[in-house]
Structures are given as structure tokens and as C-alpha cells.
Design a protein around this motif. Structure first.
Motif, PDB file in Angstrom:
ATOM      1  N   GLN A 195       0.735  -1.130  -0.133  1.00  0.00           N
ATOM      2  CA  GLN A 195       0.038  -0.026   0.084  1.00  0.00           C
ATOM      3  C   GLN A 195       0.973   1.198  -0.031  1.00  0.00           C
ATOM      4  O   GLN A 195       0.622   2.292  -0.711  1.00  0.00           O
ATOM      5  N   TRP A 196       1.738   1.329   0.996  1.00  0.00           N
ATOM      6  CA  TRP A 196       2.709   2.580   1.010  1.00  0.00           C
ATOM      7  C   TRP A 196       3.466   2.730  -0.455  1.00  0.00           C
ATOM      8  O   TRP A 196       3.533   3.996  -0.751  1.00  0.00           O
ATOM      9  N   VAL A 197       3.904   1.415  -0.966  1.00  0.00           N
ATOM     10  CA  VAL A 197       4.623   1.846  -2.089  1.00  0.00           C
ATOM     11  C   VAL A 197       3.777   2.261  -3.494  1.00  0.00           C
ATOM     12  O   VAL A 197       4.095   3.411  -4.082  1.00  0.00           O
ATOM     13  N   ALA A 235       1.044   4.108  -2.949  1.00  0.00           N
ATOM     14  CA  ALA A 235       0.460   5.479  -2.511  1.00  0.00           C
ATOM     15  C   ALA A 235       1.638   6.612  -2.859  1.00  0.00           C
ATOM     16  O   ALA A 235       1.722   7.686  -3.271  1.00  0.00           O
ATOM     17  N   ALA A 236       3.175   6.179  -2.387  1.00  0.00           N
ATOM     18  CA  ALA A 236       4.156   6.784  -2.679  1.00  0.00           C
ATOM     19  C   ALA A 236       4.326   7.121  -4.289  1.00  0.00           C
ATOM     20  O   ALA A 236       4.713   8.287  -4.923  1.00  0.00           O
ATOM     21  N   CYS A 237       4.243   5.946  -5.097  1.00  0.00           N
ATOM     22  CA  CYS A 237       4.462   5.995  -6.453  1.00  0.00           C
ATOM     23  C   CYS A 237       3.359   6.989  -7.086  1.00  0.00           C
ATOM     24  O   CYS A 237       3.626   7.736  -8.248  1.00  0.00           O
ATOM     25  N   LEU A 238       2.364   6.918  -6.375  1.00  0.00           N
ATOM     26  CA  LEU A 238       1.201   7.954  -7.001  1.00  0.00           C
ATOM     27  C   LEU A 238       1.269   9.392  -6.602  1.00  0.00           C
ATOM     28  O   LEU A 238       0.613  10.268  -6.799  1.00  0.00           O
ATOM     29  N   GLY A 239       2.366   9.616  -5.662  1.00  0.00           N
ATOM     30  CA  GLY A 239       2.780  11.147  -5.401  1.00  0.00           C
ATOM     31  C   GLY A 239       2.307  11.334  -3.970  1.00  0.00           C
ATOM     32  O   GLY A 239       2.465  12.526  -3.341  1.00  0.00           O
ATOM     33  N   THR A 240       1.847  10.595  -2.975  1.00  0.00           N
ATOM     34  CA  THR A 240       1.650  10.734  -1.588  1.00  0.00           C
ATOM     35  C   THR A 240       2.667  10.415  -0.728  1.00  0.00           C
ATOM     36  O   THR A 240       3.355   9.369  -0.891  1.00  0.00           O
ATOM     37  N   LEU A 298      12.005   6.401  -5.234  1.00  0.00           N
ATOM     38  CA  LEU A 298      11.275   7.081  -4.145  1.00  0.00           C
ATOM     39  C   LEU A 298      12.232   7.805  -3.429  1.00  0.00           C
ATOM     40  O   LEU A 298      13.372   7.083  -3.047  1.00  0.00           O
ATOM     41  N   ASN A 299      12.083   8.950  -3.053  1.00  0.00           N
ATOM     42  CA  ASN A 299      12.915   9.709  -2.042  1.00  0.00           C
ATOM     43  C   ASN A 299      12.905   9.228  -0.918  1.00  0.00           C
ATOM     44  O   ASN A 299      11.726   9.161  -0.182  1.00  0.00           O
TER      45      ASN A 299
END
Length: 165
Positions: free
Chosen positions: A68-70, A72-77, A103-104
């Protein structure tokens, strides 16, 4: 279309170091999506889960959270990982995963003296027992001492951010 990637904020620290407090602060201020396994294990297993249930539940949650977090982060969150990352191996795996997705990663080190850690855990345990702390699990002193044996502080080559700046 070049979409901005979210930043991954990972919190490194032992029990009682202030990870969840910082995670909630970052969630509000950034804003970010926060992943705190203690809240989920508490909801699923109660405040003082038996070890034989806790470890498999935690492992399953972390796998679910990662997907889920990957995404979300890939989508800009921006995401906040309130896990602790006690082991160097876990931190290295996180760095590799973030790099592989572009991802940073921002790793925060939370470090306080041992006596402060335990006093915070005792205070939290009192709130858990009184039903005033719904997102934490109860930790006894023996478990606390055993867990400390597994905690690996950041090595000198591991870059980190101070939670204050």
C-alpha cells in the motif's frame, strides 16, 4: 505526464523514543499517509497479544502495508512508516526498495536515554491499562529488555535526519 513521487519518511528508534508522536506530527504537517502497525495489531489482537499471535500478525501487516505505501508513494503521496527499523538489514532493504521505485527516502533517527525510554513506556502502559491509549500495545519490562538486545543503532555510514530539522 511526469507525476511527482511521494517521499517516504521512515522512523528509526526504539520503543518509547517518540516514533508514533513524530509519525502523527508528520502525517498532519506534510500531509502524509501514516502506517503504524501497533494500531492495527491492537485492533486485531488486543492491547497485550500473545507472542505466538503477535509476530505472524505483524509480519502479515508489514507485507500488506508495503504494497500500500509503495503504491501511494508512487502515485505522489508522502508516506510515514512508523515501524522502528531496528535492524540494519531492514533499513538496507528499505533503501533498495525505495531506490527501485524512484522514491526519495528520509530516515529519521529518534534517540533518547534508556531511562527515558522506559519511563515513557511505563506511562504509556498506564494509559493502555486505563483504556486511554487505543493505538498502542502493552509492553512489560522483561520484553522491553529482551527487545533492546535486538535493536541496532544506525551505523556511521547511514544518513539520517533529525526529527527537529
Amino acid at each position: 505526464m511526469n507525476m511527482r513521487r511521494g517521499r517516504v519518511h521512515a522512523l528509526h528508534g526504539f520503543i518509547g523514543s517518540g516514533k508514533s508522536t513524530l509519525a502523527r506530527q508528520l502525517e498532519r504537517e506534510l500531509p502524509a499517509l501514516r502506517f503504524s502497525p501497533d494500531e492495527w495489531t491492537r485492533a486485531l489482537l488486543g492491547a497485550d497479544p500473545p507472542e505466538e499471535l503477535y509476530r505472524p500478525a505483524l509480519a502479515g501487516l508489514l507485507r500488506l502495508f508495503q504494497a500500500q505505501w509503495v503504491q501511494a508513494a508512487c502515485l505522489g503521496t508522502d508516506v510515514v512508516l512508523d515501524y522502528g527499523f531496528w535492524l540494519r538489514r531492514e533499513r538496507d532493504e528499505l533503501r533498495t526498495l525505495c531506490a527501485g521505485h524512484g522514491l526519495n527516502l528520509r530516515l529519521y533517527r529518534l534517540q533518547v536515554p534508556d531511562e527515558v525510554l522506559w519511563s515513557r513506556v511505563e506511562a504509556r502502559n498506564a494509559r493502555v491499562s486505563a483504556g486511554q491509549e487505543s493505538g498502542s500495545v502493552w509492553i512489560n519490562s522483561w520484553d522491553f529488555q529482551q527487545f533492546q538486545k535486538h535493536f541496532q543503532p544506525l551505523d556511521p555510514d547511514e544518513a539520517y535526519f533529525s526529527p527537529l530539522g
